[in-house]
Design a protein around this motif. Structure first.
Motif, mmCIF file in Angstrom:
data_model
loop_
_atom_site.group_PDB
_atom_site.id
_atom_site.type_symbol
_atom_site.label_atom_id
_atom_site.label_comp_id
_atom_site.label_asym_id
_atom_site.label_seq_id
_atom_site.Cartn_x
_atom_site.Cartn_y
_atom_site.Cartn_z
ATOM 1 N N LEU A 101 -12.380 -2.783 77.227
ATOM 2 C CA LEU A 101 -12.522 -1.772 78.268
ATOM 3 C C LEU A 101 -11.144 -1.560 78.876
ATOM 4 C CD1 LEU A 101 -15.789 -2.987 80.026
ATOM 5 C CD2 LEU A 101 -15.555 -1.283 78.212
ATOM 6 N N ALA A 102 -10.689 -0.319 78.898
ATOM 7 C CA ALA A 102 -9.341 -0.021 79.396
ATOM 8 C C ALA A 102 -9.158 -0.452 80.839
ATOM 9 C CB ALA A 102 -9.036 1.468 79.241
ATOM 10 N N CYS A 103 -10.224 -0.441 81.607
ATOM 11 C CA CYS A 103 -10.135 -0.825 83.024
ATOM 12 C C CYS A 103 -10.070 -2.327 83.220
ATOM 13 C CB CYS A 103 -11.297 -0.242 83.820
ATOM 14 S SG CYS A 103 -12.896 -0.989 83.432
ATOM 15 N N GLN A 104 -10.323 -3.102 82.179
ATOM 16 C CA GLN A 104 -10.340 -4.558 82.291
ATOM 17 C C GLN A 104 -9.200 -5.230 81.538
ATOM 18 O OE1 GLN A 104 -12.946 -6.458 84.126
ATOM 19 N NE2 GLN A 104 -12.824 -4.387 84.940
ATOM 20 N N LEU A 105 -8.677 -4.584 80.509
ATOM 21 C CA LEU A 105 -7.630 -5.190 79.681
ATOM 22 C C LEU A 105 -6.294 -5.119 80.403
ATOM 23 C CD1 LEU A 105 -6.499 -6.448 77.123
ATOM 24 C CD2 LEU A 105 -6.475 -4.179 76.092
ATOM 25 N N VAL A 106 -5.790 -6.275 80.801
ATOM 26 C CA VAL A 106 -4.503 -6.348 81.491
ATOM 27 C C VAL A 106 -3.398 -6.412 80.453
ATOM 28 C CG1 VAL A 106 -3.075 -7.727 83.047
ATOM 29 C CG2 VAL A 106 -5.517 -7.471 83.499
ATOM 30 N N LEU A 107 -2.417 -5.553 80.623
ATOM 31 C CA LEU A 107 -1.296 -5.469 79.692
ATOM 32 C C LEU A 107 -0.429 -6.707 79.789
ATOM 33 C CD1 LEU A 107 0.141 -3.640 77.679
ATOM 34 C CD2 LEU A 107 1.401 -2.664 79.583
ATOM 35 N N ARG A 108 -0.114 -7.287 78.647
ATOM 36 C CA ARG A 108 0.765 -8.466 78.597
ATOM 37 C C ARG A 108 2.072 -8.034 77.947
ATOM 38 N NH1 ARG A 108 -2.225 -13.119 80.432
ATOM 39 N NH2 ARG A 108 -4.058 -12.115 81.274
ATOM 40 N N ASP A 109 2.623 -8.871 77.086
ATOM 41 C CA ASP A 109 3.941 -8.592 76.516
ATOM 42 C C ASP A 109 3.907 -8.131 75.063
ATOM 43 O OD1 ASP A 109 5.195 -9.300 78.912
ATOM 44 O OD2 ASP A 109 5.145 -11.406 78.366
ATOM 45 N N GLU A 110 2.744 -7.936 74.484
ATOM 46 C CA GLU A 110 2.671 -7.539 73.084
ATOM 47 C C GLU A 110 2.574 -6.008 72.957
ATOM 48 O OE1 GLU A 110 0.003 -10.221 73.875
ATOM 49 O OE2 GLU A 110 -0.692 -8.584 75.081
ATOM 50 N N ASP A 111 3.113 -5.517 71.848
ATOM 51 C CA ASP A 111 2.993 -4.085 71.533
ATOM 52 C C ASP A 111 1.575 -3.805 71.049
ATOM 53 O OD1 ASP A 111 5.690 -3.889 72.125
ATOM 54 O OD2 ASP A 111 6.325 -3.914 70.029
ATOM 55 N N LEU A 112 0.987 -2.719 71.541
ATOM 56 C CA LEU A 112 -0.398 -2.413 71.223
ATOM 57 C C LEU A 112 -0.575 -0.982 70.743
ATOM 58 C CD1 LEU A 112 -2.155 -3.886 74.407
ATOM 59 C CD2 LEU A 112 -1.848 -5.020 72.200
ATOM 60 N N LEU A 113 -1.570 -0.774 69.900
ATOM 61 C CA LEU A 113 -2.081 0.536 69.549
ATOM 62 C C LEU A 113 -3.419 0.644 70.244
ATOM 63 C CD1 LEU A 113 -2.365 3.202 67.957
ATOM 64 C CD2 LEU A 113 -3.316 1.833 66.077
ATOM 65 N N VAL A 114 -3.565 1.642 71.090
ATOM 66 C CA VAL A 114 -4.805 1.857 71.827
ATOM 67 C C VAL A 114 -5.421 3.153 71.326
ATOM 68 C CG1 VAL A 114 -5.821 2.303 74.095
ATOM 69 C CG2 VAL A 114 -3.959 0.627 73.864
ATOM 70 N N GLU A 115 -6.588 3.047 70.696
ATOM 71 C CA GLU A 115 -7.303 4.228 70.207
ATOM 72 C C GLU A 115 -8.428 4.539 71.180
ATOM 73 O OE1 GLU A 115 -7.750 4.163 65.717
ATOM 74 O OE2 GLU A 115 -7.210 2.071 66.146
ATOM 75 N N TYR A 116 -8.463 5.801 71.615
ATOM 76 C CA TYR A 116 -9.473 6.199 72.591
ATOM 77 C C TYR A 116 -10.166 7.470 72.187
ATOM 78 C CZ TYR A 116 -5.848 9.394 74.329
ATOM 79 O OH TYR A 116 -4.899 10.367 74.439
#
Length: 116
Positions: A101-116
């Motif tokens: 859930l985008a509202c719950q996932l806290v961004l850390r230090d890794e590169d991410l691909l977010v598909e929405y």
């Protein structure tokens, strides 16, 4: 500084350079700040409107922190995580599903691909 690539079949892909190590910003917050139209309703992890698929792009491998209790409940209700995956996640302390859930996932230090 982690890179977050937002990808959607109906919007142009956009890569955002996020603040490294803040450990306070959610993916939804980063999306809003960068005018990325991720759907959301409650913003509190109850409705699953902001369901996203996340892939780690950096070599570190593990994605952010474990799912919140709200995420587990909502993802289970929407059949995006099984009881076996939940148990494995609790034992290994690593997310076992790409669905978050985008509202719950806290961004850390890794590169991410977010598909929405």
């Amino acid at each position: 500084m982690p890179n977050v690539m937002f990808s959607s079949p109906i919007h142009k892909d956009k890569t955002v350079y996020a603040v490294a190590g803040s450990h306070t910003q959610t993916i939804l917050t980063v999306a809003k700040e960068n005018h990325i139209p991720i759907d959301f309703s409650c913003g509190d992890g109850n409705c699953a409107t902001c369901l996203i698929k996340v892939t780690v792009l950096s070599k570190k491998g593990a994605m952010a922190g474990p799912l919140t209790d709200k995420e587990v409940q909502v993802l289970k209700e929407h059949k995006k995580i099984s009881d076996a995956e939940i148990e494995k996640m609790r034992v290994e302390d690593v997310p076992t599903t790409p669905w978050r859930l985008a509202c719950q996932l806290v961004l850390r230090d890794e590169d991410l691909l977010v598909e929405y």
